[in-house]
Scaffold this active site. Structure first.
Site, short mmCIF file in Angstrom:
data_model
loop_
_atom_site.label_atom_id
_atom_site.label_comp_id
_atom_site.label_asym_id
_atom_site.label_seq_id
_atom_site.Cartn_x
_atom_site.Cartn_y
_atom_site.Cartn_z
CG ASP A 45 -2.08 0.94 1.00
OD1 ASP A 45 -3.16 1.61 0.59
OD2 ASP A 45 -1.46 1.86 1.65
CE1 TYR A 50 0.85 7.95 2.27
CE2 TYR A 50 1.15 6.07 1.80
CZ TYR A 50 0.48 6.64 1.92
OH TYR A 50 -0.43 5.79 2.81
CE LYS A 75 -2.79 4.95 0.57
NZ LYS A 75 -2.12 5.18 1.22
CG HIS A 108 -4.27 9.68 0.64
ND1 HIS A 108 -2.98 9.63 -0.25
CD2 HIS A 108 -4.23 9.32 1.74
CE1 HIS A 108 -1.77 9.19 0.45
NE2 HIS A 108 -3.20 8.43 2.02
N1 LIG Z 1 -5.46 6.71 3.64
C1 LIG Z 1 -4.29 7.38 4.70
O1 LIG Z 1 -5.36 7.87 4.83
C2 LIG Z 1 -3.64 6.67 5.07
C3 LIG Z 1 -2.96 7.05 6.59
C4 LIG Z 1 -1.86 6.64 7.44
C5 LIG Z 1 -1.48 5.47 7.37
N2 LIG Z 1 -1.98 5.06 6.11
C6 LIG Z 1 -1.86 3.48 5.01
O2 LIG Z 1 -1.37 2.45 6.55
C7 LIG Z 1 -0.53 1.98 7.32
C8 LIG Z 1 -0.33 1.58 8.34
O3 LIG Z 1 -0.46 2.45 9.01
P1 LIG Z 1 0.54 3.37 9.82
O4 LIG Z 1 1.87 3.37 8.78
O5 LIG Z 1 -0.27 4.79 9.78
O6 LIG Z 1 0.67 3.11 11.05
P2 LIG Z 1 0.86 1.35 11.68
O7 LIG Z 1 1.39 0.36 10.76
O8 LIG Z 1 -0.17 1.65 12.66
O9 LIG Z 1 1.97 1.95 12.92
C9 LIG Z 1 3.63 1.94 12.09
C10 LIG Z 1 4.66 2.26 13.06
O10 LIG Z 1 4.37 1.20 13.99
C11 LIG Z 1 5.90 0.54 14.31
N3 LIG Z 1 5.71 -1.05 14.76
C12 LIG Z 1 5.97 -1.77 13.45
N4 LIG Z 1 5.81 -2.94 13.91
C13 LIG Z 1 5.60 -3.16 14.57
C14 LIG Z 1 5.69 -4.17 15.87
N5 LIG Z 1 5.51 -5.43 16.04
N6 LIG Z 1 5.84 -4.41 17.65
C15 LIG Z 1 6.02 -2.44 17.53
N7 LIG Z 1 5.74 -1.81 16.88
C16 LIG Z 1 5.70 -2.00 15.84
C17 LIG Z 1 6.44 1.43 13.05
O11 LIG Z 1 8.12 1.44 13.96
P3 LIG Z 1 9.40 0.84 12.77
O12 LIG Z 1 9.06 1.39 11.31
O13 LIG Z 1 10.37 1.81 13.63
O14 LIG Z 1 9.43 -0.51 12.89
C18 LIG Z 1 5.31 2.42 13.09
O15 LIG Z 1 6.09 3.71 14.28
C19 LIG Z 1 0.54 2.57 6.16
O16 LIG Z 1 2.13 2.30 6.31
C20 LIG Z 1 -0.06 3.11 4.61
O17 LIG Z 1 -0.34 2.89 3.62
C21 LIG Z 1 -2.81 5.33 4.89
#
Ligand SMILES: NC(=O)c1ccc[n+]([C@@H]2O[C@H](COP(=O)([O-])OP(=O)(O)OC[C@H]3O[C@@H](n4cnc5c(N)ncnc54)[C@H](OP(=O)(O)O)[C@@H]3O)[C@@H](O)[C@H]2O)c1
Length: 281
Positions: A45, A50, A75, A108
């Site tokens: 994704d 990004y 997106k 998005h």
């Molecule tokens: N459509 C939208 O508006 C929107 C908005 C936000 C996100 N997204 C999508 O959703 C995806 C995921 O959301 P997100 O990146 O915001 O947050 P997330 O996946 O909930 O969390 C990512 C964070 O958690 C840490 N992490 C990952 N695995 C872990 C584990 N097993 N234990 C402890 N910490 C862990 C990562 O750190 P490290 O990298 O340091 O491991 C990073 O800081 C995004 O990458 C994006 O593709 C979309």
């Protein structure tokens, strides 16, 4: 164990689990996605905003995997909601990714206070982009229930997914409305960005009980509810941890106990889509 696939209402299939690459630096995205693909991830994704589509594309190309074996979502950049610009924007994303077609293209953000509030024209543009073959499926992100109703009433076309902020402390109220339309929910920030949820005593107790980590329990909760997730990590050991969730399930009572952690609006970490109006220069 294999990652299950779900069937979208347009009869295409999507792996229920993948990697998200928001905040993965462009210089690191090829490494991170390559490691994820080595570990068995088959769904990425990304988004034009990004800034890392080129690294994603390079990793897919270098993997030697067949194009059909990797599901790619990107997106629409908030700057390009006008229909002609939406087409230009997707073509630019395809160039960056080195692909002829993405599997899924999303609006998005609805940006209801920009572009005269006309996200319906943008949705109509996405319908044309799908018909032109530049994307297999089309969906939306951050759409509130009223936004979904508006585009479905105007065009008769239901997005295949609505990608919304969703984690145990924020059980987004747009989730039931999305499911009622027959779209699937993609949970963004599924781990709450690695914040408070991962030390919540309800979650750590379930982790101890199942011999899993708190992150694995949270991801399992999403999967057991039928939603699609793509947690982000730049660390190989966490990428491996996050995909290792297909050898256990939560009971209905355990899912219910996690549902009860919802803090309502106070649990939201990102912007409210009704007012969010940021566009890149
Ligand atoms: N459509 C939208 O508006 C929107 C908005 C936000 C996100 N997204 C999508 O959703 C995806 C995921 O959301 P997100 O990146 O915001 O947050 P997330 O996946 O909930 O969390 C990512 C964070 O958690 C840490 N992490 C990952 N695995 C872990 C584990 N097993 N234990 C402890 N910490 C862990 C990562 O750190 P490290 O990298 O340091 O491991 C990073 O800081 C995004 O990458 C994006 O593709 C979309």
């Amino acid at each position: 164990m294999a990652v299950p696939s779900l069937t979208l209402h347009d009869q295409t299939t999507i792996p229920q689990f993948g990697i998200g690459v928001w905040q993965v630096p462009p210089t690191d995205s090829e490494r991170v996605v390559s490691e994820a693909l080595e570990l068995g991830y088959r769904h990425v994704d990304t988004a034009q905003m990004y800034g890392n589509e080129a690294g994603v594309g390079a990793a897919i190309s270098a993997s030697g995997l067949a194009r059909d074996d990797v599901y790619v979502t990107t997106k629409l950049n908030n700057s390009f909601h006008e229909p002609a610009k939406a087409r230009e924007s997707l073509k630019r994303s395809l160039d960056e990714l080195g692909l002829d077609q993405v599997d899924l293209f999303l609006i998005h953000w609805p940006l209801p206070t920009r572009y005269g509030g006309d996200f319906t024209a943008t949705w109509a543009a996405l319908i044309e982009l799908r018909e032109a073959g530049l994307t297999r499926s089309i969906g939306v992100s951050n759409f509130q229930p009223a936004h979904l109703d508006t585009i479905v009433q105007a065009t008769g076309v239901v997005p295949v997914v609505n990608q919304i902020e969703l984690h145990p402390y924020f059980d987004n109220p747009a989730r039931p409305a999305t499911l009622e339309h027959g779209a699937l929910v993609q949970a963004w920030s599924p781990l709450g960005q690695g914040g408070g949820e991962l030390t919540d005593p309800v979650i750590t107790a379930l982790a101890d009980k199942h011999g899993k980590t708190p992150a694995q329990v949270v991801l399992r909760w999403h999967l057991d509810r039928g939603d699609i997730v793509f947690p982000k990590s730049t660390h190989r050991e966490r990428l491996a941890e996050n995909i290792d969730v297909f050898d256990f399930t939560l009971s209905d009572d355990e899912v219910t106990s996690l549902n009860a952690l919802d803090k309502g609006e106070a649990g939201r970490t990102g912007p409210n889509p009704d007012t969010f109006d940021w566009i890149p220069n």
